[in-house]
Design an enzyme around this catalytic site. Structure first.
Site, PDB file in Angstrom:
ATOM      1  N   GLU A 174       0.830  -1.211   0.000  1.00  0.00           N
ATOM      2  CA  GLU A 174       0.000   0.000   0.000  1.00  0.00           C
ATOM      3  C   GLU A 174       0.868   1.267   0.000  1.00  0.00           C
ATOM      4  OE1 GLU A 174      -3.142  -0.356   2.941  1.00  0.00           O
ATOM      5  OE2 GLU A 174      -3.976  -2.075   1.864  1.00  0.00           O
ATOM      6  N   GLU A 325      -5.341  -8.565  -0.488  1.00  0.00           N
ATOM      7  CA  GLU A 325      -6.165  -8.354   0.710  1.00  0.00           C
ATOM      8  C   GLU A 325      -7.605  -8.090   0.279  1.00  0.00           C
ATOM      9  OE1 GLU A 325      -4.583  -5.343   3.405  1.00  0.00           O
ATOM     10  OE2 GLU A 325      -2.531  -5.964   2.936  1.00  0.00           O
TER      11      GLU A 325
HETATM   12  O1  AHR Z   1      -5.483  -5.948   6.872  1.00  0.00           O
HETATM   13  C1  AHR Z   1      -5.307  -4.821   7.655  1.00  0.00           C
HETATM   14  C2  AHR Z   1      -4.531  -3.720   6.979  1.00  0.00           C
HETATM   15  O2  AHR Z   1      -5.279  -3.245   5.903  1.00  0.00           O
HETATM   16  C3  AHR Z   1      -3.213  -4.095   6.344  1.00  0.00           C
HETATM   17  O3  AHR Z   1      -2.149  -4.031   7.224  1.00  0.00           O
HETATM   18  C4  AHR Z   1      -3.032  -3.056   5.290  1.00  0.00           C
HETATM   19  O4  AHR Z   1      -2.271  -3.514   4.198  1.00  0.00           O
HETATM   20  C5  AHR Z   1      -4.452  -2.669   4.905  1.00  0.00           C
HETATM   21  O5  AHR Z   1      -4.634  -1.304   4.896  1.00  0.00           O
END
Ligand code: AHR
Length: 518
Positions: A174, A325
């Site tokens: 990110e 994610e």
């Molecule tokens: O999954 C929680 C957080 O969400 C992770 O650390 C990050 O990559 C995202 O913003």
């Protein structure tokens, strides 16, 4: 009556098992307490890894696990997590409100042990923010070098003479936010250096080379409709300038945010809360199609090198889309303790099933997808508290859907029209070894739906499993850990070559049929 038509003779693509991946991070109690308890713990463990958690993960055989983050990876120094455990440095973990001492007891070797126990491939994410290119190269060397170098010897001294052969490496996390607040251009420039420095671990490079490292660049924030397009377009524009670096995959992150009411609890909602969360998870399909198109276009415009080498190596970019994610993120997670801890109700199970089916339908567009996160964080499949342990309803979805791994996705439609504020029937089907597995999700809050199932050729019903509960807000608690659990469902009624089924409100079913070969 709704009709589902399956044309098992028309295949869409093969379902990569990697679409059922997992993600774990040093966040809240995901790893410490959730996975790692240490060898001396009174909680039963395999060399320090929770036995209940490992055994549960073995049941669903996660194909890949991404670690150490997430945002945590942006400040993680891998050397902190190797060597004798009593000599490892103590840091302070500030990740996402975790605010805890961090004694680095779970590091590279412990992660590899977890992957080995559950049969998963490791995906390591490197620190591009407070780390360096040298640090990344050394971690890679430590993990993968088979020749006797100082780093591979150190790995042997720490317990593994055999290289870990980590194939999947994420470069940054990110970067548009906590990973460095980069622009796509500045990230692309930084990425060039990291990507170029990656050792090949092999004397030759071919497409199917098992040792080939998969370099995963950071994709956009999937929740920002304008920014996500700009990010990926500009990333490729940057890569198009002069010689392009190797980019095997672009990692998109997409959360199904439920932030309407910050005083609400994830286990308390009405019909509006039900449909709002279900409807918004469907955006994932739009984001995948949009991002894959940009990547495909982007790949096309990357110039090959001029001269003989260019001809030899051909097109430098064949990037794929991965989703590192995904999952539901309810507002209550922000104030939860441990950090980002959420309960998972039938509503989360439904969106987990809908999301996995989105990946299944897009199996030609997405290569890997990892749910965020496996244990005690957000859209979990497992929850723990001290010695207590439970599998959330999301776990059952992964278990029920396992049958689709490596199967061929086939054409499958239902004729109900989609309306955001109403329940609908969502379907997906795959074929493997003359078996058809058909998922039917009824998102209706309180109405059973009568459905006719029609196949192209004759098929014989074998079994059905169903996940449902009395109330949509039901979840598994430590005092009632099996309240929401998959069960055998009702046998359908055969009418000619079709089947008639009643699909209960708020339920997920997986039907198995055998194709009749005439
Ligand atoms: O999954 C929680 C957080 O969400 C992770 O650390 C990050 O990559 C995202 O913003």
């Amino acid at each position: 009556m709704i009709t589902i038509r399956i044309n098992e003779t028309v295949t869409i693509g093969q379902i990569n098992p990697m679409l059922h991946g997992q993600f774990i991070e040093f966040l809240g109690s995901c790893i410490y307490g959730g996975i790692w308890v240490g060898e001396d713990s009174e909680i039963p463990n395999y060399n320090g890894l929770r036995k209940d958690v490992v055994d549960a993960l073995k049941e669903i055989k996660p194909p890949i696990i991404r670690w150490p983050g997430g945002c945590y990876a942006d400040t993680y120094h891998w050397r902190d997590g190797i060597g004798p455990r009593n000599k490892r440095p103590i840091r302070y973990n500030e990740n996402f409100g975790t605010y805890e001492m961090d004694d680095n007891q779970f590091g590279t070797h412990e992660f590899m042990m977890l992957c080995k126990f559950v049969g998963a491939k490791p995906w390591l994410n490197v620190n591009m923010m407070t780390g360096s290119v040298a640090e990344m190269c050394e971690w890679m060397e430590y993990c993968n070098r088979k020749e006797m170098t100082t780093l591979s010897i150190e790995r042997g001294e720490n317990g593994s003479e055999v290289p870990f052969n980590v194939k999947y490496w994420g470069i940054g996390n990110e970067p548009w936010a906590g990973g460095g607040t980069y622009t796509s251009e500045t990230y692309a420039n930084e990425y060039r250096k990291y990507s170029t420095a990656v050792p090949s671990f092999s004397s030759y490079k071919t497409e199917d080379n098992e040792e080939k490292i998969i370099k995963i660049a950071c994709g956009p924030d999937g929740n920002k409709p304008k920014e996500r397009v700009e990010w990926t377009e500009k990333l490729f524009e940057s890569f198009q300038k002069f010689r392009a670096p190797e980019v095997d995959a672009i990692d998109l992150h997409f959360y199904n945010w439920n932030l309407g009411d910050f005083s609400s609890k994830e286990t308390e909602f009405d019909i509006n809360g039900w449909y709002t969360v279900i409807d918004s998870c469907l955006e994932l399909d739009i984001v995948i199609k949009e991002q894959e198109k940009i990547i495909e276009e982007g790949n096309k415009y990357i110039k090959s090198q001029e001269g003989l080498l260019g001809e030899l190596y051909g097109h430098p970019l064949k990037s794929k889309l991965v989703v590192g994610e995904w999952g539901n993120w309810h507002s209550s997670a922000f104030t939860a303790s441990p950090a980002l801890y959420q309960q998972c109700t039938m509503r989360d199970a439904i969106t987990t099933a809908l999301s996995l089916d989105i990946f299944h339908r897009n199996c030609n567009r997405v290569d890997i997808a990892c749910v965020a996160q496996s244990i005690n964080v957000l859209n979990s499949i497992i929850l723990t508290d001290g010695i207590d342990f439970l599998k959330t309803p999301n776990f059952d979805v992964f278990k029920m859907y396992h049958v689709h791994q490596n199967a061929m996705a086939v054409e499958c439609f239902s004729d109900n029209s989609y309306k955001a504020e109403e329940g609908n029937i969502f379907t997906f089907a795959s074929v493997n070894n003359e078996l058809i597995h058909l998922n039917i999700i009824n998102t209706d809050y309180d109405k059973t739906k009568k459905v006719t199932i029609q196949f192209e050729n004759e098929s014989v019903f074998e079994t059905v499993t169903i996940l449902k509960s009395e109330k949509t807000t039901d979840f598994n608690s430590f005092s009632d850990p099996d309240k929401v659990r998959e069960k055998m469902g009702e046998e359908p009624i055969k009418e000619g070559t079709s089947y008639i089924v009643n699909i209960p409100a708020a339920s997920i079913s997986v039907y198995k049929f055998q194709i009749v070969n005439n």
